[in-house]
Design an enzyme around this catalytic site. Structure first.
Site, PDB file in Angstrom:
ATOM      1  N   GLN A 134     -14.629   6.655  -0.035  1.00 25.77           N
ATOM      2  CA  GLN A 134     -14.137   5.548   0.788  1.00 25.77           C
ATOM      3  C   GLN A 134     -13.223   4.638  -0.020  1.00 25.77           C
ATOM      4  O   GLN A 134     -12.571   3.755   0.541  1.00 25.77           O
ATOM      5  CB  GLN A 134     -15.314   4.731   1.311  1.00 25.77           C
ATOM      6  N   VAL A 136     -10.117   3.232  -2.313  1.00 27.10           N
ATOM      7  CA  VAL A 136      -8.664   3.402  -2.284  1.00 27.10           C
ATOM      8  C   VAL A 136      -8.056   3.147  -3.666  1.00 27.10           C
ATOM      9  O   VAL A 136      -6.849   2.995  -3.792  1.00 27.10           O
ATOM     10  CB  VAL A 136      -8.021   2.465  -1.235  1.00 27.10           C
ATOM     11  N   ASP A 137      -8.912   3.118  -4.702  1.00 25.36           N
ATOM     12  CA  ASP A 137      -8.449   2.787  -6.049  1.00 25.36           C
ATOM     13  C   ASP A 137      -7.926   3.982  -6.836  1.00 25.36           C
ATOM     14  O   ASP A 137      -7.334   3.819  -7.902  1.00 25.36           O
ATOM     15  CB  ASP A 137      -9.550   2.083  -6.848  1.00 25.36           C
ATOM     16  N   HIS A 161     -10.122   6.602   3.303  1.00 29.22           N
ATOM     17  CA  HIS A 161      -9.446   5.382   3.762  1.00 29.22           C
ATOM     18  C   HIS A 161      -8.080   5.194   3.137  1.00 29.22           C
ATOM     19  O   HIS A 161      -7.524   4.095   3.172  1.00 29.22           O
ATOM     20  CB  HIS A 161     -10.327   4.163   3.493  1.00 29.22           C
ATOM     21  N   CYS A 229      12.435  -1.168   3.807  1.00 30.44           N
ATOM     22  CA  CYS A 229      12.144   0.193   3.366  1.00 30.44           C
ATOM     23  C   CYS A 229      13.431   0.829   2.855  1.00 30.44           C
ATOM     24  O   CYS A 229      14.417   0.933   3.600  1.00 30.44           O
ATOM     25  CB  CYS A 229      11.578   1.001   4.536  1.00 30.44           C
ATOM     26  N   CYS A 232      14.612   3.835   4.944  1.00 26.99           N
ATOM     27  CA  CYS A 232      15.206   3.458   6.228  1.00 26.99           C
ATOM     28  C   CYS A 232      16.638   2.967   6.026  1.00 26.99           C
ATOM     29  O   CYS A 232      17.534   3.270   6.824  1.00 26.99           O
ATOM     30  CB  CYS A 232      14.375   2.370   6.905  1.00 26.99           C
ATOM     31  N   GLY A 275     -23.426   5.142  -4.176  1.00 23.85           N
ATOM     32  CA  GLY A 275     -22.807   3.828  -4.317  1.00 23.85           C
ATOM     33  C   GLY A 275     -22.161   3.272  -3.077  1.00 23.85           C
ATOM     34  O   GLY A 275     -21.051   2.738  -3.149  1.00 23.85           O
ATOM     35  N   GLY A 303     -29.000  -0.827  -3.516  1.00 22.73           N
ATOM     36  CA  GLY A 303     -29.402  -1.744  -2.454  1.00 22.73           C
ATOM     37  C   GLY A 303     -29.534  -1.087  -1.106  1.00 22.73           C
ATOM     38  O   GLY A 303     -29.703   0.128  -0.982  1.00 22.73           O
TER      39      GLY A 303
END
Length: 367
Positions: A134, A136-137, A161, A229, A232, A275, A303
């Site tokens: 999950q 994004v690093d 993600h 962009c 573009c 995690g 947790g």
């Protein structure tokens, strides 16, 4: 339109906290349970990871200790329909980019920790199969980039993600984040100098897993310039509607990524979850899928999690950093002393986020 930030309700947190308080497990016991689980998988264990895996790399988890999403007053950087609407609400758009401009360097510079390398060793040794993250690093990929070709990384690590390391415009053009970060600095010299001062003084902003930071009240966002962009422009189009290539709240995961994540679970014999609180439905539904397919699931998380009430899940409540290297050694045996395994099992930095819960940053520039 209202989009709620996924979190864990008190009704779940309280019982889970009581369970943690009343149930202790030693690192040796946890290592044995996890190693036995992986051995039973016979090389076909899928893995899902969350923000808790990257905490030792200096990136705070959203829902862990001091997590931003446990604060009911926290407002996330942006939700998708606000970010990409070309309307008067463009202040929200510029707010998102300014906060990301300041928050990206700490994520960019973060290094894999021992848990990233231990999970990489399990994949390299064919103990586990595909890994779905999950996060994004990009730290799972960074842990193996010296050992695996890019094709294997793309095949075996699925970023559910997205990634902070690239930018996509509303016409679908993908741009290197590093190149776009430079364009943002050139378009906003005052903020570029501010960021340079932060880096020189070590006043790292409180950075969340999506590269978002919180700036003081009164920060002026309205004059922050988002460059066009470049792809573009080459087509003689003007387009400043760009976003980091991550899935924002209110945005759907692409159909291709969704289908691939389902396939990973279906093709595996069992599932290891590491995690994560599983507060986001995109990951929780994969755990539900495994349970519904009667596959063994082991959840390694210190947790509470959204899956705590699901039947048939084995829980090991301990920090990943306390056990994962020993798990790899126990599963691999003498093999852990050969190939690239010694390097993997002796690599990884540990740089915990500061304990100070305050978001205090030096006063932003008056532009």
């Amino acid at each position: 339109m209202r989009v709620s930030v996924p979190s864990l309700p008190d009704a779940l947190l309280r019982p889970a906290a009581d369970a943690v308080a009343n149930t202790s497990i030693t690192a040796a016991e946890a290592t044995t349970r996890i190693a036995d689980f992986l051995t039973r998988g016979k090389g076909s264990t899928a893995v899902i990871t969350g923000a808790g895996v990257s905490v030792d790399s200096g990136i705070r988890a959203y829902r862990g200790k001091g997590g931003r999403y446990l604060n009911p007053n926290y407002k996330c950087v942006a939700i998708y329909h606000e970010l990409m609407e070309d309307t008067a609400r463009g202040v929200a758009f510029r707010c998102a980019w300014l906060r990301s401009f300041l928050g990206y360097p700490p994520v960019r510079d973060a290094q894999p920790n021992p848990t990233h390398y231990a999970l990489a060793a399990l994949q390299h040794g064919h103990v586990t199969s595909d890994l779905i993250t999950q996060n994004v690093d990009g730290l799972h990929a960074k842990a193996v980039e010296r050992f695996w070709p890019k094709s294997r990384i793309e095949e075996q690590i699925l970023e559910l993600h997205g990634t902070l390391h690239s930018v996509r415009c509303s016409h679908g053009h993908v741009i290197s984040r590093e190149a776009f970060q430079e364009k943002l600095g050139m378009a906003n010299p005052g903020w570029k100098e501010y960021l340079k001062n932060l880096e020189q003084t070590g006043d790292q902003p409180r950075t969340n897993p999506d590269g978002d930071v919180v700036l003081p009240e009164g920060t002026r966002y309205d004059e922050f310039v988002v460059p066009e962009c470049p792809k573009c422009l080459r087509d003689k189009q003007h387009n400043t509607m760009l976003k980091p290539e991550v899935v924002f709240f209110g945005e759907s995961i692409s159909q291709g990524v969704k289908e691939r994540s389902f396939e990973v679970i279906s093709d595996s014999k069992q599932l290891l979850v590491v995690g994560t609180t599983l507060a986001t439905f995109s990951a929780f539904r994969l755990v539900k899928q495994a349970v519904e397919q009667r596959k063994p699931v082991l959840l390694l998380n210190e947790g509470a999690s959204r899956a705590d009430n699901l039947l048939g899940i084995e829980h090991v409540r301990i920090l990943t950093s306390a056990v994962m290297r020993d798990v790899v050694r126990k599963v691999l045996g003498v093999t852990a002393e050969s190939d690239i395994f010694p390097e993997l099992l002796n690599s990884g930095i540990v740089k915990l986020p500061p304990e100070d819960p305050d978001d205090g940053l030096p006063t932003p520039p008056r532009l």
